[in-house]
Enzyme design. Structure first.
Site, mmCIF file in Angstrom:
data_model
loop_
_atom_site.group_PDB
_atom_site.id
_atom_site.type_symbol
_atom_site.label_atom_id
_atom_site.label_comp_id
_atom_site.label_asym_id
_atom_site.label_seq_id
_atom_site.Cartn_x
_atom_site.Cartn_y
_atom_site.Cartn_z
ATOM 1 N N GLN A 50 16.847 9.316 -42.429
ATOM 2 C CA GLN A 50 17.790 9.981 -41.527
ATOM 3 C C GLN A 50 19.114 10.228 -42.253
ATOM 4 O OE1 GLN A 50 16.980 11.193 -38.537
ATOM 5 N NE2 GLN A 50 19.025 11.976 -38.155
ATOM 6 N N ASP A 90 10.311 15.897 -43.796
ATOM 7 C CA ASP A 90 11.501 16.699 -43.506
ATOM 8 C C ASP A 90 11.503 18.004 -44.313
ATOM 9 O OD1 ASP A 90 13.384 15.828 -41.599
ATOM 10 O OD2 ASP A 90 13.989 14.153 -42.876
ATOM 11 N N LYS A 113 12.891 10.473 -32.059
ATOM 12 C CA LYS A 113 11.769 10.722 -32.974
ATOM 13 C C LYS A 113 10.683 9.668 -32.791
ATOM 14 C CE LYS A 113 14.641 13.166 -36.310
ATOM 15 N NZ LYS A 113 15.389 13.180 -37.579
HETATM 16 N N1 GUN Z 1 20.147 14.532 -39.667
HETATM 17 C C1 GUN Z 1 20.349 15.599 -38.838
HETATM 18 N N2 GUN Z 1 19.224 16.334 -38.744
HETATM 19 C C2 GUN Z 1 18.296 15.733 -39.528
HETATM 20 C C3 GUN Z 1 16.937 16.016 -39.817
HETATM 21 O O1 GUN Z 1 16.336 16.997 -39.357
HETATM 22 N N3 GUN Z 1 16.326 15.138 -40.655
HETATM 23 C C4 GUN Z 1 16.959 14.063 -41.181
HETATM 24 N N4 GUN Z 1 16.280 13.278 -41.995
HETATM 25 N N5 GUN Z 1 18.221 13.771 -40.934
HETATM 26 C C5 GUN Z 1 18.877 14.602 -40.102
#
Ligand code: GUN
Length: 281
Positions: free
Chosen positions: A98, A121, A54
């Site tokens: 996350q 998100d 990311k």
């Molecule tokens: N953990 C697995 N996929 C995601 C996601 O798309 N966003 C976040 N914040 N955590 C995750």
């Protein structure tokens, strides 16, 4: 029939170019530098990889990123204090916590501390609720990415039978809402659905998001369907989707591979949500 492979990497690259252009225009217009804060607690190896990807993607799109690492024994209070600090910082436009957070932390309580306008998100109850109402909002990234992939096939979503297998808050439920917004006839099935094959085999669009390796077999797919595989199941060091690819690709018209399908789209849509949040700020 041999299905055409939907190239998630290539489509994600197009989205990222579009985002880069928007971030550049925003900066030229207002001097605003789009910024994402990423919060991670603990040392989940999969999360480490996701977060690294990311941050790298932000860099390439001209988005500033800041990452915050907390230890696995960080208290919920400490995480919330960090989120509050980022939330009141005007230079930060998007906040991503996350998941999963370490055991004992109430994820919902943490996520609800992020202002809906910074919730890139799309996990906040206000964004989830607005998505359901069809209001403008930051919607969950993976389902948005799936919609882009379906559109890339050129098929018209309107009026089609769409079946989503999986009902998570992150993928299944928002996926169903986005398909509904696009005027599909939507069915949500899940691991407890009886006679699942009779439902999936009617799907013109099938989205598999159950989190079970190769759960969807070729005989469960309607000939000519569009199959979107959200699964990321690690087994003996290899990544598997929720769909048995070889079988499915002999029946479907279009299919996403794992890896290289939905995965790259999630990050691309995160970048898009982040620049949207910055434009709206
Ligand atoms: N953990 C697995 N996929 C995601 C996601 O798309 N966003 C976040 N914040 N955590 C995750």
């Amino acid at each position: 029939m041999t299905a055409k492979i939907i190239d998630g990497k290539a489509i994600a690259a197009q989205v990222r170019m579009r985002v880069k252009e928007r971030a550049r225009e925003l900066f030229e217009r207002s001097g605003k530098k789009t910024r994402l804060a990423v919060v991670m607690a603990g040392d989940n190896p999969a999360s480490e990889i996701y977060v690294r990807n990311k941050i790298k993607a932000c860099e390439e799109a001209g988005i500033e990123s800041q990452s915050f690492r907390l230890s696995a024994d960080a208290s919920e209070q400490k995480i919330i204090e960090l989120v509050d600090k980022l939330d009141s910082d005007n230079l930060t436009h998007g906040i991503l916590v996350q998941l999963p957070l370490p055991t004992g932390i109430n994820e919902r309580r943490v996520l609800e501390r992020i202002s809906p306008r910074k919730d890139v998100d799309g996990f906040h109850a206000v964004n989830a609720g607005n998505l359901m109402l069809g209001n403008d909002c930051l919607a969950a990234c993976t389902p948005q990415g799936c919609i882009e992939l379906i559109r890339s096939t050129g098929i018209n979503i309107e009026g089609k039978n769409a079946v989503v297998v999986g009902r998570s808050n992150i993928v299944g439920k928002p996926m169903a809402m986005l398909l509904l917004q696009n005027n599909a006839t939507v069915t949500i099935a899940h691991s407890k659905t009886e006679n699942l094959a009779s439902i999936t085999s009617r799907a013109d669009i099938l989205v598999a998001a159950v989190g079970k390796k190769e759960f969807i077999t070729g005989d469960m797919i309607k000939p000519g369907a569009v199959v979107i595989d959200v699964g990321m199941n690690r087994h003996d060091g290899k990544l598997y989707g929720d769909v048995k690819f070889d079988e499915a690709s002999r029946v479907a018209a279009f299919i996403t591979p794992v890896p290289g399908g939905v995965g790259p789209m999630t990050i691309a849509m995160l970048l898009e949500n982040t620049v949207t949040a910055a434009e709206n700020a």
